[in-house]
Write an enzyme that holds these catalytic residues in place. Structure first.
Site, PDB file in Angstrom:
ATOM      1  N   HIS A 156     -73.675 -40.708-101.277  1.00  0.00           N
ATOM      2  CA  HIS A 156     -72.305 -41.433-100.868  1.00  0.00           C
ATOM      3  C   HIS A 156     -72.190 -42.141 -99.745  1.00  0.00           C
ATOM      4  O   HIS A 156     -71.528 -41.766 -98.942  1.00  0.00           O
ATOM      5  CB  HIS A 156     -71.164 -40.320-101.056  1.00  0.00           C
ATOM      6  CG  HIS A 156     -69.661 -41.053-101.250  1.00  0.00           C
ATOM      7  ND1 HIS A 156     -69.382 -42.123-101.144  1.00  0.00           N
ATOM      8  CD2 HIS A 156     -68.618 -40.274-101.486  1.00  0.00           C
ATOM      9  CE1 HIS A 156     -68.132 -42.600-101.401  1.00  0.00           C
ATOM     10  NE2 HIS A 156     -67.481 -41.301-101.416  1.00  0.00           N
ATOM     11  N   ARG A 197     -69.073 -46.746-108.563  1.00  0.00           N
ATOM     12  CA  ARG A 197     -69.390 -45.298-108.630  1.00  0.00           C
ATOM     13  C   ARG A 197     -69.646 -45.006-110.092  1.00  0.00           C
ATOM     14  O   ARG A 197     -69.060 -45.384-110.998  1.00  0.00           O
ATOM     15  CB  ARG A 197     -67.850 -44.408-108.066  1.00  0.00           C
ATOM     16  CG  ARG A 197     -68.096 -43.106-108.516  1.00  0.00           C
ATOM     17  CD  ARG A 197     -66.897 -42.332-107.903  1.00  0.00           C
ATOM     18  NE  ARG A 197     -66.817 -42.454-106.373  1.00  0.00           N
ATOM     19  CZ  ARG A 197     -65.946 -41.821-105.563  1.00  0.00           C
ATOM     20  NH1 ARG A 197     -65.110 -40.974-106.203  1.00  0.00           N
ATOM     21  NH2 ARG A 197     -66.206 -41.558-104.458  1.00  0.00           N
ATOM     22  N   ARG A 253     -59.517 -42.531-102.540  1.00  0.00           N
ATOM     23  CA  ARG A 253     -60.002 -43.084-101.353  1.00  0.00           C
ATOM     24  C   ARG A 253     -61.045 -44.238-101.177  1.00  0.00           C
ATOM     25  O   ARG A 253     -60.726 -45.326-101.076  1.00  0.00           O
ATOM     26  CB  ARG A 253     -60.632 -42.157-100.329  1.00  0.00           C
ATOM     27  CG  ARG A 253     -59.569 -41.425 -99.476  1.00  0.00           C
ATOM     28  CD  ARG A 253     -60.039 -39.952 -99.227  1.00  0.00           C
ATOM     29  NE  ARG A 253     -60.167 -39.404-100.604  1.00  0.00           N
ATOM     30  CZ  ARG A 253     -59.207 -39.021-101.373  1.00  0.00           C
ATOM     31  NH1 ARG A 253     -57.912 -38.860-100.715  1.00  0.00           N
ATOM     32  NH2 ARG A 253     -59.037 -38.382-102.331  1.00  0.00           N
ATOM     33  N   THR A 254     -62.039 -44.015-102.065  1.00  0.00           N
ATOM     34  CA  THR A 254     -63.132 -45.029-101.972  1.00  0.00           C
ATOM     35  C   THR A 254     -62.731 -46.285-102.708  1.00  0.00           C
ATOM     36  O   THR A 254     -62.845 -47.585-102.200  1.00  0.00           O
ATOM     37  CB  THR A 254     -64.226 -44.275-102.782  1.00  0.00           C
ATOM     38  OG1 THR A 254     -64.540 -43.005-102.050  1.00  0.00           O
ATOM     39  CG2 THR A 254     -65.564 -45.324-102.499  1.00  0.00           C
ATOM     40  N   LYS A 296     -67.793 -48.841-125.028  1.00  0.00           N
ATOM     41  CA  LYS A 296     -68.301 -49.333-126.158  1.00  0.00           C
ATOM     42  C   LYS A 296     -69.996 -49.125-126.396  1.00  0.00           C
ATOM     43  O   LYS A 296     -70.477 -49.713-126.975  1.00  0.00           O
ATOM     44  CB  LYS A 296     -68.190 -50.783-126.510  1.00  0.00           C
ATOM     45  CG  LYS A 296     -66.600 -51.045-126.493  1.00  0.00           C
ATOM     46  CD  LYS A 296     -66.509 -52.710-126.542  1.00  0.00           C
ATOM     47  CE  LYS A 296     -64.968 -52.861-126.086  1.00  0.00           C
ATOM     48  NZ  LYS A 296     -64.860 -54.245-125.740  1.00  0.00           N
TER      49      LYS A 296
HETATM   50  N1   CP Z   1     -64.013 -39.170-100.368  1.00  0.00           N
HETATM   51  C1   CP Z   1     -63.816 -39.633-101.458  1.00  0.00           C
HETATM   52  O1   CP Z   1     -64.913 -40.189-102.281  1.00  0.00           O
HETATM   53  O2   CP Z   1     -62.649 -39.534-102.269  1.00  0.00           O
HETATM   54  P1   CP Z   1     -62.181 -40.243-103.695  1.00  0.00           P
HETATM   55  O3   CP Z   1     -63.085 -39.612-104.814  1.00  0.00           O
HETATM   56  O4   CP Z   1     -60.852 -40.126-103.631  1.00  0.00           O
HETATM   57  O5   CP Z   1     -62.875 -41.582-103.527  1.00  0.00           O
END
Ligand code: CP
Length: 306
Positions: free
Chosen positions: A129, A101, A51-52, A80
């Site tokens: 998040h 991320r 999703r993100t 590396k």
């Molecule tokens: N909600 C969320 O962060 O989903 P993903 O891990 O798929 O990005």
């Protein structure tokens, strides 16, 4: 230049403006279709995501911009031994904005210190998040019509669940929110959130183990996954993973207007038989994530659309 590391990086007034913009984007997508023409978004994902990452990419494409990036540490020069500081210095020359991320808490913050483009924390370890929180706030405000005066149950992995940590920090700024923290003993909310955020700010909260006891009093239920990737010991994960399963039988205990949210992915904690219940808004929530990320990109790039 602004970055987004934590939902508190925006004031309540700024958040209101961002959510208003997201609602306008949803209502008038054509108005924004070329707003970021010529701009590039880099998605630097050192940890898996559906999703993100893809909603960020959809957001930039919907704005007429372009995307580049990597979806795992293995497919980047991190394999590396390259540091995030060096990576962001390079990416700053390739893109106008970046979403990162990383499994290590604070890695996007470290990157932001060396960056000459806005950096968005797209999830750092068990820490924060913030763009999921923006998604959650937009979902709640759009579906309930307000961000105040409700009882919210947060259920599942409250220890490692970064979405829960970010959401609590964001919600305490709105009046009359009551938190019901539903988790097994081993996955309770960490002390730094319970004491430094809830207690310190005189928030109303209660801790429970049984979901059934909480359901009748909730306006919102925020379910979370027990995250296999955060456990050191597989036995502990196996013992915890099916601790909560929300099914049709349990939903009989909930009120007719209680909404179910989930950041997704779900594993077993919400039975698929609930998906058609009008109170289940978790797939709609994932769609709101695109509108709010479009609004965030416009805001951080200081693009105004008249
Ligand atoms: N909600 C969320 O962060 O989903 P993903 O891990 O798929 O990005």
């Amino acid at each position: 230049m602004r970055h987004l590391m934590n939902p508190l990086d925006f004031s309540v007034e700024e958040l209101d403006r961002l959510l208003d913009l997201a609602n306008d984007i949803e209502a008038n997508p054509a108005k924004y279709a070329h707003a970021c023409a010529g701009k590039k978004l880099a998605t630097l994902f050192y940890e898996p995501s559906t999703r993100t990452r893809l909603s960020f990419e959809a957001a930039m494409l919907n704005l007429g911009g372009s995307v580049l990036g990597f979806s795992s540490a293995d497919s980047s020069s991190a394999a590396k031994g390259e540091s995030v500081s060096d990576t962001i210095r390079v990416i700053s020359g390739y893109a106008d904005i970046c979403a990162m991320r990383h499994p290590k808490e604070g890695a996007p913050l470290v990157a932001s210190l060396k960056s000459s483009i806005p950096v968005i924390n797209a999830g750092d370890g068990g820490h924060q998040h913030p763009t999921q929180t923006l998604t959650d706030l937009l979902t709640i405000r759009s579906e309930k019509g307000r961000l105040h005066d409700f009882t919210i149950g947060l259920c599942g992995d409250l220890k490692f669940g970064r979405t829960v940590h970010s959401l609590i920090q964001a919600l305490i700024r709105y009046p009359n929110i009551r938190f019901v923290l539903i988790s097994p003993e081993e996955l309770r909310l960490p002390d730094n959130i319970r004491d430094d955020v809830l207690v310190k700010n005189n928030q109303q909260f209660q801790e429970m183990v049984r979901l059934e006891d909480a359901l009748p009093e909730l306006d919102l239920l925020y379910m979370t996954r027990v995250q296999k990737e955060r456990f050191f010991n597989e036995e502990d994960y196996i013992r915890m993973k099916d601790f909560y399963i929300l099914d049709k039988e349990k939903m009989k205990l909930a009120g007719p207007n209680m909404l179910i949210l989930h950041p997704l992915p779900r594993v077993n904690e919400i039975s698929v038989e609930i998906d058609d219940d009008p109170r289940a808004v978790y797939f709609k929530q994932a769609q709101y994530g695109v509108y709010v990320r479009m609004a965030l990109i416009l805001t951080l790039l200081e693009v105004e659309v008249c």
